[in-house]
Each structure stands twice: as structure tokens, then as C-alpha cells.
Design a protein around this motif. Structure first.
Motif, PDB file in Angstrom:
ATOM      1  N   TRP A 162      18.090  -2.496 -26.558  1.00  0.00           N
ATOM      2  CA  TRP A 162      18.432  -3.890 -26.281  1.00  0.00           C
ATOM      3  C   TRP A 162      18.400  -4.736 -27.549  1.00  0.00           C
ATOM      4  O   TRP A 162      19.285  -5.559 -27.793  1.00  0.00           O
ATOM      5  CB  TRP A 162      17.471  -4.463 -25.245  1.00  0.00           C
ATOM      6  N   LYS A 166      21.349  -6.929 -29.123  1.00  0.00           N
ATOM      7  CA  LYS A 166      21.137  -8.377 -29.214  1.00  0.00           C
ATOM      8  C   LYS A 166      21.468  -8.878 -30.612  1.00  0.00           C
ATOM      9  O   LYS A 166      22.161  -9.896 -30.773  1.00  0.00           O
ATOM     10  CB  LYS A 166      19.693  -8.727 -28.857  1.00  0.00           C
ATOM     11  N   GLU A 181      23.669 -12.034 -29.199  1.00  0.00           N
ATOM     12  CA  GLU A 181      23.215 -13.388 -29.514  1.00  0.00           C
ATOM     13  C   GLU A 181      24.246 -14.108 -30.374  1.00  0.00           C
ATOM     14  O   GLU A 181      24.539 -15.292 -30.159  1.00  0.00           O
ATOM     15  CB  GLU A 181      21.859 -13.342 -30.218  1.00  0.00           C
ATOM     16  N   GLU A 218      20.540 -14.844 -23.357  1.00  0.00           N
ATOM     17  CA  GLU A 218      19.711 -13.675 -23.076  1.00  0.00           C
ATOM     18  C   GLU A 218      18.942 -13.811 -21.768  1.00  0.00           C
ATOM     19  O   GLU A 218      18.673 -12.799 -21.100  1.00  0.00           O
ATOM     20  CB  GLU A 218      18.739 -13.434 -24.228  1.00  0.00           C
ATOM     21  N   ASN A 221      20.787 -12.137 -19.259  1.00  0.00           N
ATOM     22  CA  ASN A 221      21.278 -10.820 -19.684  1.00  0.00           C
ATOM     23  C   ASN A 221      22.726 -10.847 -20.170  1.00  0.00           C
ATOM     24  O   ASN A 221      23.484  -9.901 -19.956  1.00  0.00           O
ATOM     25  CB  ASN A 221      21.121  -9.796 -18.558  1.00  0.00           C
ATOM     26  N   TYR A 222      23.090 -11.930 -20.856  1.00  0.00           N
ATOM     27  CA  TYR A 222      24.417 -12.034 -21.465  1.00  0.00           C
ATOM     28  C   TYR A 222      25.528 -11.712 -20.452  1.00  0.00           C
ATOM     29  O   TYR A 222      26.431 -10.907 -20.725  1.00  0.00           O
ATOM     30  CB  TYR A 222      24.516 -11.120 -22.682  1.00  0.00           C
TER      31      TYR A 222
END
Length: 303
Positions: A162, A166, A181, A218, A221-222
Motif C-alpha cells: 500500500w 500511495k 496521493e 486515502e 481508499n482512493y
């Protein structure tokens, strides 16, 4: 008002820069650089100083940047605010960064679409949503696309956790994921389209465009939002809309939903298994795929 030159000490401007204030206009002056792209040039003239070149830019509403050569005394005006530049011993770049009584003038590119026409394709630093921290991205500048994923061979491992997905990983000139992100920062609060380009091992090429593309932050969870498909590749990605990003199955991070096709469709899977599902393509694996985004214009977006 007297002309004032103020040394800047705050980043993100390079240490070679100064601030020039001229007739209620402000400019960033960067030394030892010159324009590369010329497609947005709007004029030239002979002047005796950097300040005089800035004055020429001030007199033109179209001018956003100017390039002064201290040797030839040529002052080149440009309508683009973020020109492509290269090192030059005698070159000085002058960037207009403010207008009278306006505080929110964009002073840095928020994505690749802000760069000048004629700039070289490659890696640039962008500053999405007015953030001070920049993001290095790969720009396809013919139509202003900001690339966030690319697969060209099997040299990069995409079976990652993850945190890697990210923050991003890989080589921006080869295989990479820009980072959830970073993608979220770019698209947050603005309308973006998505284009997916692909080529099979038998050299057949195809593309898919989605006029709506967004991912949440985030905390959710995008989550992917995607719609309005076009292109000669089928709508394989549309079933993943409203899916949450996941890295739990160790097959490469991707959006998961309760729809059967989305669970198995994944462009971050092991390289040998790359395919665009449910397409007119004849089922051969992909040898190349890239995903890229672009801000939508008021009357649509180029594809």
C-alpha cells in the motif's frame, strides 16, 4: 514607482533568482537560462537591460514571460507562463507573476497542460492545487497529458504494498506508478479526463478515453470515479468505477469492486499478464501501456 530588485530567500524558486518589481508588476528573474520552445513567441526587440526587457513584457497584455540575452541585447516575449528552458551563459528568463490588485495569479504549473506548446516531452516539476511541494511527472506535451502510469518491460516489480502505491515508485522515463496521493492532489477539485494508450506484442495499438476521471483521498481508499468512454479500445475500465484501491491480493495495486470483470482486470499486474479485457484486440498480451490525465476545457478536452 521606483524599480526595486529584492533577493528571494524562500523556496521553491531557485537560488539564482531575484524578484523584480516594475510599474506595479512583479517578475521572477532567473539567470543563465534561455527559451527552448518558440511556438508561443509574440515579439522581439533590442533593449539595453533586463529591466527594459521586463518593461516590454509589461506593455503587452499577452506577455507572460520574456527572455533577455545580455550579449545580443535581444528581448523575446512569450505568451506562455511556463516555457521550456535550457542553460545559457548569457540568457535571463523574466516571468510575470502578478497583476495589479490580483492575489491569486498562478505562478507555477499545476500540471503538464500549463507548459508551453513546443516544449520537449520529458520530466517536469508541477505544483498541483497551489501546493508548495512539487511533484516530478512525465509530460506528453503534444496535447498536455500528465502521465501517471507506464509499463514498457518487465524490469520493474509492480507487486508492491500500500505504501509504495500511495507514494509512487519506478523510473519516470520507463516503468512507474506516480502514486495515489500524487494523483489525488492533481485531480482534486478539478475536472480531468483519462487516456489509456496500449500496444500488443503483435504491434497492434489502441486507446481508450474517459471524459471523467477522479480518485478520492486515502481515507476512502482512493475510490475511482470514471465514465464517458470513447476510443477504439473497449470500455474495460468502466466496470471499476466506484471501486476502492487495494493491494491485498499481491497482484499489483488496482481498484476493486464487486463487479466480476473489474476484479480480474488490472494494468498493474505482472508484466507478462498485461491485457486489455473485453476489447476488439485479439487477446495477445500488451507490451506497452500508459495512463495519463488532462484537465478538461470548458468545451471539452482534446484526445
Amino acid at each position: 514607482m521606483k524599480n526595486r530588485i529584492i533577493i528571494l530567500v524562500l523556496m521553491p524558486f531557485p537560488l539564482c533568482c531575484v524578484m523584480l518589481e516594475l510599474k506595479n508588476r512583479k517578475y521572477i528573474v532567473e539567470t543563465n537560462q534561455e527559451f527552448v520552445s518558440t511556438e508561443t513567441a509574440i515579439g522581439t526587440g533590442k533593449v539595453v537591460s533586463t529591466t527594459a526587457c521586463a518593461s516590454l513584457c509589461t506593455s503587452s497584455d499577452e506577455c507572460c514571460t520574456a527572455n533577455y540575452n545580455t550579449s545580443t541585447q535581444d528581448c523575446h516575449l512569450n505568451s506562455c507562463c511556463f516555457p521550456d528552458t535550457r542553460p545559457s551563459e548569457n540568457g535571463i528568463i523574466i516571468k510575470k507573476v502578478a497583476k495589479p490588485n490580483i492575489d491569486d495569479i498562478k505562478t507555477k504549473p499545476i500540471d503538464c497542460d500549463d507548459l508551453c506548446q513546443g516544449s520537449r516531452e520529458g520530466i517536469y516539476r508541477i505544483f498541483p492545487n497551489g501546493t508548495n511541494e512539487g511533484i516530478d511527472v512525465y509530460c506528453e506535451l503534444e496535447n498536455g497529458w500528465t502521465v501517471f502510469q507506464q509499463r514498457v518491460d518487465d524490469s520493474e516489480d509492480f507487486e508492491r504494498n500500500w505504501s509504495d502505491y500511495k507514494n509512487g515508485f519506478g523510473n519516470l522515463s520507463a516503468n512507474f506508478w506516480l502514486g495515489n496521493e500524487n494523483i489525488h492532489k492533481i485531480v482534486s477539485g478539478t475536472n480531468y479526463s483519462l487516456r489509456v494508450d496500449m500496444e500488443q506484442i503483435d504491434n497492434i495499438t489502441a486507446f481508450a478515453v474517459y471524459q471523467t476521471f477522479n480518485i478520492s483521498d486515502e481515507s476512502s481508499n482512493y475510490t475511482l470515479t470514471i465514465s464517458d468512454h470513447s476510443g477504439n479500445a473497449s470500455d474495460a475500465l468502466g466496470v471499476c468505477s466506484h471501486g476502492k484501491f487495494s493491494t491485498s491480493n499481491e497482484k499489483g495495486g488496482w481498484w476493486r469492486s464487486d463487479k466480476f470483470p473489474c476484479y480480474f482486470f488490472n494494468l498493474n499486474i505482472r508484466y507478462a499478464n498485461l491485457r486489455w479485457r473485453n476489447s476488439y484486440l485479439n487477446g495477445f498480451p500488451l507490451k506497452y501501456v500508459s495512463m495519463k490525465i488532462k484537465r478538461l476545457l470548458l468545451h471539452g478536452s482534446e484526445t
